[in-house]
Structure formats: structure tokens, C-alpha cells
Scaffold this motif. Structure first.
Motif, PDB file in Angstrom:
ATOM      1  N   ALA A  92      -8.674  -8.278  -5.841  1.00  0.00           N
ATOM      2  CA  ALA A  92      -9.984  -7.380  -5.737  1.00  0.00           C
ATOM      3  C   ALA A  92     -11.397  -8.273  -5.417  1.00  0.00           C
ATOM      4  O   ALA A  92     -12.136  -7.927  -4.480  1.00  0.00           O
ATOM      5  CB  ALA A  92     -10.271  -6.126  -6.447  1.00  0.00           C
ATOM      6  N   ASP A  93     -11.945  -8.980  -6.370  1.00  0.00           N
ATOM      7  CA  ASP A  93     -12.450  -9.739  -6.503  1.00  0.00           C
ATOM      8  C   ASP A  93     -12.775 -10.836  -5.434  1.00  0.00           C
ATOM      9  O   ASP A  93     -13.754 -11.146  -4.470  1.00  0.00           O
ATOM     10  CB  ASP A  93     -12.741 -10.688  -8.230  1.00  0.00           C
ATOM     11  N   GLU A  94     -11.583 -11.506  -4.835  1.00  0.00           N
ATOM     12  CA  GLU A  94     -11.464 -12.662  -3.741  1.00  0.00           C
ATOM     13  C   GLU A  94     -11.995 -11.790  -2.425  1.00  0.00           C
ATOM     14  O   GLU A  94     -12.295 -12.600  -1.555  1.00  0.00           O
ATOM     15  CB  GLU A  94     -10.496 -13.471  -4.051  1.00  0.00           C
ATOM     16  N   TRP A  95     -11.167 -10.827  -2.223  1.00  0.00           N
ATOM     17  CA  TRP A  95     -11.015  -9.481  -0.930  1.00  0.00           C
ATOM     18  C   TRP A  95     -12.620  -9.427  -1.216  1.00  0.00           C
ATOM     19  O   TRP A  95     -12.957  -9.114  -0.052  1.00  0.00           O
ATOM     20  CB  TRP A  95     -10.692  -8.491  -1.103  1.00  0.00           C
ATOM     21  N   THR A 105     -16.152   0.106  -3.407  1.00  0.00           N
ATOM     22  CA  THR A 105     -16.082  -0.921  -4.937  1.00  0.00           C
ATOM     23  C   THR A 105     -15.225  -1.154  -5.430  1.00  0.00           C
ATOM     24  O   THR A 105     -13.786  -0.875  -4.891  1.00  0.00           O
ATOM     25  CB  THR A 105     -16.880   1.010  -5.789  1.00  0.00           C
ATOM     26  N   ARG A 106     -15.462  -2.051  -6.847  1.00  0.00           N
ATOM     27  CA  ARG A 106     -14.804  -2.620  -6.900  1.00  0.00           C
ATOM     28  C   ARG A 106     -13.555  -2.830  -7.474  1.00  0.00           C
ATOM     29  O   ARG A 106     -12.271  -1.921  -7.723  1.00  0.00           O
ATOM     30  CB  ARG A 106     -14.763  -3.277  -8.012  1.00  0.00           C
ATOM     31  N   TYR A 107     -13.517  -0.956  -8.297  1.00  0.00           N
ATOM     32  CA  TYR A 107     -12.968   0.008  -8.446  1.00  0.00           C
ATOM     33  C   TYR A 107     -11.752   0.716  -7.490  1.00  0.00           C
ATOM     34  O   TYR A 107     -10.774   0.693  -7.565  1.00  0.00           O
ATOM     35  CB  TYR A 107     -13.672   1.635  -9.026  1.00  0.00           C
ATOM     36  N   THR A 108     -13.048   0.812  -6.582  1.00  0.00           N
ATOM     37  CA  THR A 108     -11.270   0.961  -4.973  1.00  0.00           C
ATOM     38  C   THR A 108     -10.472  -0.463  -4.528  1.00  0.00           C
ATOM     39  O   THR A 108      -9.777   0.271  -4.037  1.00  0.00           O
ATOM     40  CB  THR A 108     -11.740   1.981  -3.881  1.00  0.00           C
ATOM     41  N   ILE A 109     -11.111  -1.230  -4.171  1.00  0.00           N
ATOM     42  CA  ILE A 109     -10.430  -2.299  -3.776  1.00  0.00           C
ATOM     43  C   ILE A 109      -9.524  -2.170  -5.170  1.00  0.00           C
ATOM     44  O   ILE A 109      -8.532  -2.488  -4.745  1.00  0.00           O
ATOM     45  CB  ILE A 109     -11.593  -3.161  -3.923  1.00  0.00           C
TER      46      ILE A 109
END
Length: 130
Positions: A92-95, A105-109
Motif C-alpha cells: 500500500a505504501d509503495e502504491w 487513504t492508506r486504509y482504503t489502499i
């Protein structure tokens, strides 16, 4: 999404390997049961009572052994799950880094990648031995 699918697929394959590698604790108990049982049954009058004792001991040993194996597998599964969570968060962070200006948001990713991982789990259940 493809990376999430891959994580889920590999995770499910690992779970299947852990399940396949479980020992059968009943094998030794069965040999012990039949071995002692055949010996004590030759003793007239005592054989039945001794056989009941052997039955109880063999069953208790088998139950304890199965609990031990189940606990080891539960710990192994927890480690696999924790590793999965770290992998999905890193994806998720890389995306997010690769797609600046997105509205997610980080959560939805992470949730979307997690859904893809579950799809990978389902696909992996069709592997041989699953």
C-alpha cells in the motif's frame, strides 16, 4: 492488486503446506495400543482390566499429542498472518508513492490490496493437496 493476489496465493500455499506437514499422532498411539493390548490379553482375568487401562493411557497420550501439534500450527499460522499484514502495508505504501495525488487513504489502499490477497487465497485453495 496483482501483488496482493500473489501475497494471498503464497500465504494460502503456506497454510496448506503447514497442514500437510502435520504429524499423525495417532500412529504411535495405535502401535502402543495394539502391542500392549496383545500382550496383556494373554493374562486370564486380568487382560480386560489391563486393556481398559491401556485404552485410557493411549487415548490421553494421543489427545495431548494432537493438542501440541495444533498449538504449533496455530503459532505458525499467526506468524504467516503477521507477515502478510506487513507485506500488504508495504504494498500500500509503495502504491501510494507511485501514484501521487490520489484521493485514497492508506486504509482504503490496504483494504483493496487485502481483498486481492483473499482472492489469491481462494485461487490457491485449488492447489494439489488443498
Amino acid at each position: 492488486m496483482r501483488a496482493g493476489n500473489t501475497v494471498g496465493f503464497l500465504e494460502q500455499a503456506r497454510y496448506q503446506a503447514l497442514e500437510t506437514d502435520k504429524d499423525d499422532p495417532s500412529w504411535d498411539a495405535k502401535w502402543m495400543y495394539h502391542g500392549f493390548g496383545s500382550i496383556v490379553n494373554f493374562a486370564p482375568g486380568v487382560g480386560d482390566l489391563a486393556q481398559r487401562g491401556i485404552d485410557a493411557v493411549a487415548y490421553e497420550w494421543q489427545t495431548q499429542e494432537q493438542d501440541r501439534i495444533d498449538n504449533i500450527q496455530a503459532r505458525d499460522n499467526q506468524k504467516v498472518f503477521e507477515g502478510r499484514e506487513r507485506q500488504l502495508q508495504a504494498l500500500a505504501d509503495e502504491w501510494a508513492k507511485a501514484n501521487p495525488g490520489h484521493s485514497k487513504t492508506r486504509y482504503t489502499i490496504t483494504d483493496e490490496i487485502n481483498g486481492a490477497a483473499y482472492n489469491g487465497n481462494d485461487r490457491a485453495k485449488g492447489l494439489a493437496g488443498g
